[in-house]
Enzyme design. Sequence first.
Site, PDB file in Angstrom:
ATOM      1  N   THR A 198       0.821  -1.210   0.000  1.00  9.44           N
ATOM      2  CA  THR A 198       0.000   0.000   0.000  1.00  9.44           C
ATOM      3  C   THR A 198       0.860   1.268   0.000  1.00  9.44           C
ATOM      4  OG1 THR A 198      -0.169  -0.392   2.367  1.00  9.44           O
ATOM      5  CG2 THR A 198      -2.063  -0.959   1.054  1.00  9.44           C
ATOM      6  N   ASP A 199       0.196   2.416  -0.176  1.00  9.75           N
ATOM      7  CA  ASP A 199       0.900   3.706  -0.216  1.00  9.75           C
ATOM      8  C   ASP A 199       0.896   4.368   1.153  1.00  9.75           C
ATOM      9  OD1 ASP A 199       1.015   3.553  -3.088  1.00  9.75           O
ATOM     10  OD2 ASP A 199      -1.091   4.111  -3.100  1.00  9.75           O
TER      11      ASP A 199
ATOM     12  N   SER B  79       1.346   8.594   5.022  1.00  5.97           N
ATOM     13  CA  SER B  79       0.766   8.527   3.703  1.00  5.97           C
ATOM     14  C   SER B  79       1.885   8.868   2.748  1.00  5.97           C
ATOM     15  CB  SER B  79      -0.364   9.541   3.580  1.00  5.97           C
ATOM     16  OG  SER B  79      -0.658   9.727   2.227  1.00  5.97           O
ATOM     17  N   ARG B  80       2.208   7.952   1.857  1.00  2.67           N
ATOM     18  CA  ARG B  80       3.361   8.188   0.988  1.00  2.67           C
ATOM     19  C   ARG B  80       3.015   9.129  -0.156  1.00  2.67           C
ATOM     20  NH1 ARG B  80       4.122   2.206   1.475  1.00  2.67           N
ATOM     21  NH2 ARG B  80       4.902   2.082   3.595  1.00  2.67           N
ATOM     22  N   VAL B  81       1.814   9.661  -0.163  1.00  2.00           N
ATOM     23  CA  VAL B  81       1.480  10.647  -1.189  1.00  2.00           C
ATOM     24  C   VAL B  81       1.710  12.047  -0.643  1.00  2.00           C
ATOM     25  CG1 VAL B  81      -0.397  11.584  -2.550  1.00  2.00           C
ATOM     26  CG2 VAL B  81      -0.072   9.143  -2.400  1.00  2.00           C
TER      27      VAL B  81
END
Length: 512
Positions: free
Chosen positions: A338-339, A364-366
Amino acid sequence: MKLRPDEIANILKAEIEKYDAQADVEEVGTIIQIGDGIARIYGLDRCVALEKLELDHGVTGLALNLEEDNVAAVLFGEWAKIKEGDTVRRTGEVMAIPVGDDLVGRVVDPLGNALDGGRAIESEETRPMEFKAPGVVDRQPVKEPLQTGIKAIDSMIPIGRGQRELIIGDRTTGKTALCIDTIINQKGQDVICIYVAIGQKASNVRAVEAILRQHGAMDYTIIVSAAATEAAPIKYMAPYAGCAMGEHFLYNGRHALVMYDDLSKHADAYRQMSLLVRRPPGREAYPGDVFYLHSRLLERSVKLSEELGGGSLTALPVIETQADDVSAYIPTNVISITDGQIFLKSDLFYSGVRPAIDTGISVSRVGGNARIRAMNKVAGRLRLDLAAFRELEAFSQFASELDAATQRQLARGQRLVATLNQPQYAPWPVEEQVTAIWAAVNGYLDDIPVAQVPRFHEELRESLHAEGTVLKAITETKDLSDETVEALKKAVDGFKDSFHVEEERGLAAAAS
Ligand SMILES: Nc1ncnc2c1ncn2[C@@H]1O[C@H](COP(=O)(O)OP(=O)(O)O)[C@@H](O)[C@H]1O
Ligand SMILES: [Mg+2]
């Protein structure tokens, strides 16, 4: 009457031709063994993987293992009526799920049968349960926010449309609650929500449906339910069905959000099925491809390129851990796919932090791309202040005397935590989140007793609505310009003067 031999010959020929087509030996097989919802079938030499098979009594099969001289299939429906020696027919199609707008507002099983007592689903369109995820060039980076309405998430762990964000925690830490609140917050956002309940009690699913209806959220929601009482194949199908239903909107240039609650139970169902069809067990007795099972599913969530319509499918998979053990097999697998992840902790939950999000280890990698600029401006401070607070909090339990600066930081931290607390079913619009967090990180709450922080925010919110211009400016520009900050400062100062701190009695006073 005169018989015409050539006519009779023609009729006979035609009949024989038709007969031939029906009895194509490779299209019909025979059951050689049956039990536990699994059938071994002889004679389906041309069967393909995941092909839909037809059996008697309206039972459907899914071809799972293609072996040298037989096919192992899992069965859906009343398989107890099937006996050895019964025939099985190929359909030539891979298992497909009914999709479309007709499903919105409904509760269905993974095969698209209505479970809500309403009329049958009439959708003409279907999509295959397994579908290859779009490649690199067909995608674009996640950039539009998907607001959950939960202050702790939208400010520090922002989720973007097309992202895959894991919700992970022990039982009863509020995982399902996060999903429901996120659905409620999508009202008017043009996002179709699909809630996939895997292995949950049927009464839970009913309760979720009732709450969503009560908040008018079923108007844009599909619930896919494979309850705990169902056989493993149904639970195994559920996330694919939800994903296929979401892809219908994705590939039509629309936005969808799918929640898999939860993938731990999905992995268990897959393990059960795999052991029954005699696939070799691996770590924790899961089959070797359980990692691929979930990565394949989650890769189907994307933000499509503009050429392909720019649609998005966001996924919120849920994993239930045992005693916070995130290093077990399934949790580590899904974390790596997951991100980012939202960790829910039971000790936080019981200490009154609700939602019980551990912001220190949730990511959250965004990141900033999925936040509006106004939120970016206030949230940076928030994360640092909270981290400093958590560190001091642990440390200060041993220290008898704290200096004034430390006490100030502790006081600030407690108010930040209270600011991020939020009851269920009450999502906050992002502009209101920004103003609440702005007030907290700028110290407006430092002299307010912790127990009165929620009331402070409620009343501040009302007063800002009455004032009008600040919230409007943030909504319209999505930014916090210097003028807006000035106006906000004035409004909050004015509000604070009029805010009445109530006398505290008994335990509440002792606690603050
Ligand atoms: N933000 C919250 N505030 C108060 N109670 C909450 C909150 N979130 C969850 N709860 C309660 O906690 C309990 C467990 O939540 P649930 O979402 O079912 O947990 P899980 O899905 O992790 O097992 C429920 O009774 C729910 O009402
Ligand atoms: Mg739950």
